[in-house]
Structures are given as C-alpha cells and as structure tokens.
Design a protein around this motif. Structure first.
Motif, PDB file in Angstrom:
ATOM      1  N   THR A 142       0.821  -1.222   0.000  1.00  0.00           N
ATOM      2  CA  THR A 142       0.000   0.000   0.000  1.00  0.00           C
ATOM      3  C   THR A 142       0.854   1.271   0.000  1.00  0.00           C
ATOM      4  O   THR A 142       0.380   2.331  -0.380  1.00  0.00           O
ATOM      5  CB  THR A 142      -0.986   0.033   1.188  1.00  0.00           C
ATOM      6  N   GLY A 143       2.119   1.158   0.401  1.00  0.00           N
ATOM      7  CA  GLY A 143       3.009   2.320   0.319  1.00  0.00           C
ATOM      8  C   GLY A 143       3.141   2.826  -1.108  1.00  0.00           C
ATOM      9  O   GLY A 143       3.307   4.025  -1.349  1.00  0.00           O
ATOM     10  N   LEU A 144       3.024   1.898  -2.050  1.00  0.00           N
ATOM     11  CA  LEU A 144       3.133   2.284  -3.468  1.00  0.00           C
ATOM     12  C   LEU A 144       2.003   3.228  -3.877  1.00  0.00           C
ATOM     13  O   LEU A 144       2.199   4.097  -4.728  1.00  0.00           O
ATOM     14  CB  LEU A 144       3.054   1.039  -4.366  1.00  0.00           C
ATOM     15  N   LEU A 145       0.822   3.051  -3.277  1.00  0.00           N
ATOM     16  CA  LEU A 145      -0.301   3.942  -3.603  1.00  0.00           C
ATOM     17  C   LEU A 145       0.058   5.377  -3.211  1.00  0.00           C
ATOM     18  O   LEU A 145      -0.139   6.317  -3.979  1.00  0.00           O
ATOM     19  CB  LEU A 145      -1.577   3.507  -2.869  1.00  0.00           C
ATOM     20  N   TYR A 146       0.597   5.509  -1.982  1.00  0.00           N
ATOM     21  CA  TYR A 146       0.961   6.848  -1.502  1.00  0.00           C
ATOM     22  C   TYR A 146       2.147   7.405  -2.284  1.00  0.00           C
ATOM     23  O   TYR A 146       2.223   8.598  -2.560  1.00  0.00           O
ATOM     24  CB  TYR A 146       1.239   6.800   0.011  1.00  0.00           C
TER      25      TYR A 146
ATOM     26  N   ILE B 291      -5.758  13.640  -7.281  1.00  0.00           N
ATOM     27  CA  ILE B 291      -4.763  12.706  -7.850  1.00  0.00           C
ATOM     28  C   ILE B 291      -5.009  11.302  -7.298  1.00  0.00           C
ATOM     29  O   ILE B 291      -5.002  10.317  -8.041  1.00  0.00           O
ATOM     30  CB  ILE B 291      -3.323  13.175  -7.515  1.00  0.00           C
ATOM     31  N   ALA B 292      -5.282  11.216  -6.006  1.00  0.00           N
ATOM     32  CA  ALA B 292      -5.515   9.904  -5.385  1.00  0.00           C
ATOM     33  C   ALA B 292      -6.754   9.237  -5.976  1.00  0.00           C
ATOM     34  O   ALA B 292      -6.753   8.034  -6.253  1.00  0.00           O
ATOM     35  CB  ALA B 292      -5.658  10.061  -3.875  1.00  0.00           C
ATOM     36  N   HIS B 293      -7.817  10.017  -6.206  1.00  0.00           N
ATOM     37  CA  HIS B 293      -9.047   9.441  -6.775  1.00  0.00           C
ATOM     38  C   HIS B 293      -8.821   8.936  -8.197  1.00  0.00           C
ATOM     39  O   HIS B 293      -9.483   8.002  -8.630  1.00  0.00           O
ATOM     40  CB  HIS B 293     -10.159  10.495  -6.790  1.00  0.00           C
ATOM     41  N   ALA B 294      -7.885   9.569  -8.908  1.00  0.00           N
ATOM     42  CA  ALA B 294      -7.702   9.237 -10.328  1.00  0.00           C
ATOM     43  C   ALA B 294      -6.536   8.273 -10.583  1.00  0.00           C
ATOM     44  O   ALA B 294      -6.140   8.069 -11.723  1.00  0.00           O
ATOM     45  CB  ALA B 294      -7.480  10.542 -11.110  1.00  0.00           C
TER      46      ALA B 294
ATOM     47  N   GLU C 245      -8.299  13.426   3.246  1.00  0.00           N
ATOM     48  CA  GLU C 245      -8.994  13.199   1.964  1.00  0.00           C
ATOM     49  C   GLU C 245      -8.192  12.284   1.043  1.00  0.00           C
ATOM     50  O   GLU C 245      -8.764  11.552   0.242  1.00  0.00           O
ATOM     51  CB  GLU C 245      -9.269  14.538   1.244  1.00  0.00           C
ATOM     52  N   VAL C 246      -6.870  12.360   1.137  1.00  0.00           N
ATOM     53  CA  VAL C 246      -6.024  11.471   0.324  1.00  0.00           C
ATOM     54  C   VAL C 246      -6.208  10.034   0.812  1.00  0.00           C
ATOM     55  O   VAL C 246      -6.424   9.107   0.033  1.00  0.00           O
ATOM     56  CB  VAL C 246      -4.542  11.897   0.391  1.00  0.00           C
ATOM     57  N   ARG C 247      -6.162   9.846   2.123  1.00  0.00           N
ATOM     58  CA  ARG C 247      -6.320   8.494   2.672  1.00  0.00           C
ATOM     59  C   ARG C 247      -7.699   7.933   2.327  1.00  0.00           C
ATOM     60  O   ARG C 247      -7.836   6.782   1.931  1.00  0.00           O
ATOM     61  CB  ARG C 247      -6.115   8.488   4.192  1.00  0.00           C
ATOM     62  N   ALA C 248      -8.719   8.793   2.471  1.00  0.00           N
ATOM     63  CA  ALA C 248     -10.097   8.339   2.203  1.00  0.00           C
ATOM     64  C   ALA C 248     -10.238   7.868   0.757  1.00  0.00           C
ATOM     65  O   ALA C 248     -10.934   6.888   0.485  1.00  0.00           O
ATOM     66  CB  ALA C 248     -11.084   9.468   2.500  1.00  0.00           C
ATOM     67  N   ALA C 249      -9.568   8.548  -0.150  1.00  0.00           N
ATOM     68  CA  ALA C 249      -9.685   8.196  -1.573  1.00  0.00           C
ATOM     69  C   ALA C 249      -9.105   6.810  -1.865  1.00  0.00           C
ATOM     70  O   ALA C 249      -9.443   6.192  -2.880  1.00  0.00           O
ATOM     71  CB  ALA C 249      -8.956   9.252  -2.420  1.00  0.00           C
ATOM     72  N   LEU C 250      -8.242   6.320  -0.984  1.00  0.00           N
ATOM     73  CA  LEU C 250      -7.551   5.053  -1.263  1.00  0.00           C
ATOM     74  C   LEU C 250      -8.122   3.870  -0.472  1.00  0.00           C
ATOM     75  O   LEU C 250      -7.696   2.727  -0.649  1.00  0.00           O
ATOM     76  CB  LEU C 250      -6.054   5.214  -0.937  1.00  0.00           C
TER      77      LEU C 250
END
Ligand code: C5P
Length: 205
Positions: A33-37, A54-57, A85-90
C-alpha cells in the motif's frame, strides 16, 4: 476463500520482503500500500491538481512507474499521507483488494488498525532506526542511487516521526498484532517466523 493478512510497521523494517515471501508461500495476492501513496506523491510533484484528486484518479499504470522508490518520493508520499482526503480516496481499493477470493496480504502503516481491523493475521514488523537505515542504504546503493547513510537515516527518522505523529491513521501496532522485531534477525529468520505465525491461522489448519 477469504483470508487477510495485515502487515504494518515503519520504513525499511522488512515488511516488503516478508509480505512477498508470505504471498508466495500461501499463494495470496499482495498489495504494497506504500506504493499507492508513493504514486500520489510522485504525480503531485508534476501536477497542480489537489492531492486528493490525484488519489481518486490513480490508475494501475501509475503504480508501475520505475521512479517511485526514491527518498524524495517517499518524503512526498509521507507528507500527503497525513491528508485525510487522500487516505479516504484510497480506502475502498485497499479494502476490496483485502477481500479477494483466494486471500490477500497487504502491507503498510494502517492495515491492521484502519483498513482491515478484522484481518485474520496482523503482524507489526519493526527494527531499530539505524538497522533500517543501513538496509535501505544498501538497497538504494545497489540500485545506483547516490546517497549517504546519514541522509537515509535522517529520511527514515523524519518519516517515522511524521507517520507516527499524524492524527489520521497514525502508524501504530494494532492491539492484537504480533510484534516481529527484525533488528538482530536475518531475512530468512524473519520470514520463517512470519510464515509460522500465518500458518497457525491459515484456514486449512
Ligand atoms: O511503505 P513505504 O515506505 O513505501 O510508504 C511510503 C509512505 O506512504 C510512508 O512513509 C507513509 O507515510 C505512507 N503510507 C501510509 N499508509 C500506508 C502505507 C504507506 O501512510 N498504509
């Protein structure tokens, strides 16, 4: 079969190596999951879009970039990772990955606490900061990155402080996680210990 293994812990503690070995041994799908961030952090360096957009897309191709493993991207990831909001998107992507048929293993900082609080096995893999920095320094040097041990140590400590100190989903061991301190262990010893812990909870047993 649904079976979820959650592995958390600080940077360069051995989570990635252990997760890959467990995934191969039990034939589980693995998500780093670090790769997502990191992918969000990397894209944010070249974009004026807000980080949560960016996270949503994010697309699968964003995770395959070959420039996500640098210290600069790690710092960008760690800064953006404190934005709720970044965490929520993922979250949805990670949770649906965790429920895959055949079982899954996810590694990160908040898997056992926030993403998969009901995981079948929770491990918290750690090691002292100098040991982790030495491992990461060797890894980066082998890949040809020009850096120094002190720079890597400072990076590891800065990320530890930010990841553990944030309000949203801080890096912390879940109450029911088993701690594996890899400081004095070889990779093989750490992997073997983790496999034994998963084996004890594996559905066939
Ligand atoms: O695991 P890795 O070092 O690649 O993670 C990069 C950064 O992403 C971490 O320092 C942390 O800030 C963030 N992260 C997170 N939650 C996760 C995985 C990574 O906040 N589940």
């Amino acid at each position: 079969m649904k079976f979820t293994v959650a592995i958390d812990g600080p940077a360069a503690a051995g989570k990635g190596t252990i997760s890959k070995a467990i995934a191969a041994h039990f034939n589980l799908a693995h998500l780093d999951t670090g790769l997502l961030y990191r992918a969000v952090g990397r894209k944010a360096m070249d974009s004026d879009l807000p980080p949560d957009a960016i996270a949503h897309a994010l697309t699968p191709a964003d995770l395959l970039r070959d420039d996500l493993r640098t210290a600069e991207v790690a710092q960008a990831a760690s800064r953006l990772a404190s934005i709720p909001e970044v965490r929520a998107a993922l979250v949805d992507f990670q949770r649906s990955f965790a429920r895959r048929n055949g079982g899954a293993i996810l590694d990160g900082r908040d898997i056992g606490t926030v993403i998969c609080p009901n995981a079948d096995v929770k491990l918290y893999v750690t090691a002292d900061a100098r040991t982790r920095a030495a491992r990461r320094f060797a890894e980066l040097s082998a890949k040809g990155h020009e850096t120094s041990f002190d720079t890597v140590l400072a990076d590891v400590k800065a990320r530890d402080a930010r990841d553990a100190g944030r309000t949203e989903a801080p890096m912390v061991a879940a109450d029911d996680a088993v701690l594996i301190d890899t400081t004095g262990m070889s990779i093989d010893q750490a992997v073997e210990k983790a496999i034994r812990l998963v084996e004890a909870r594996y559905p066939a047993n």
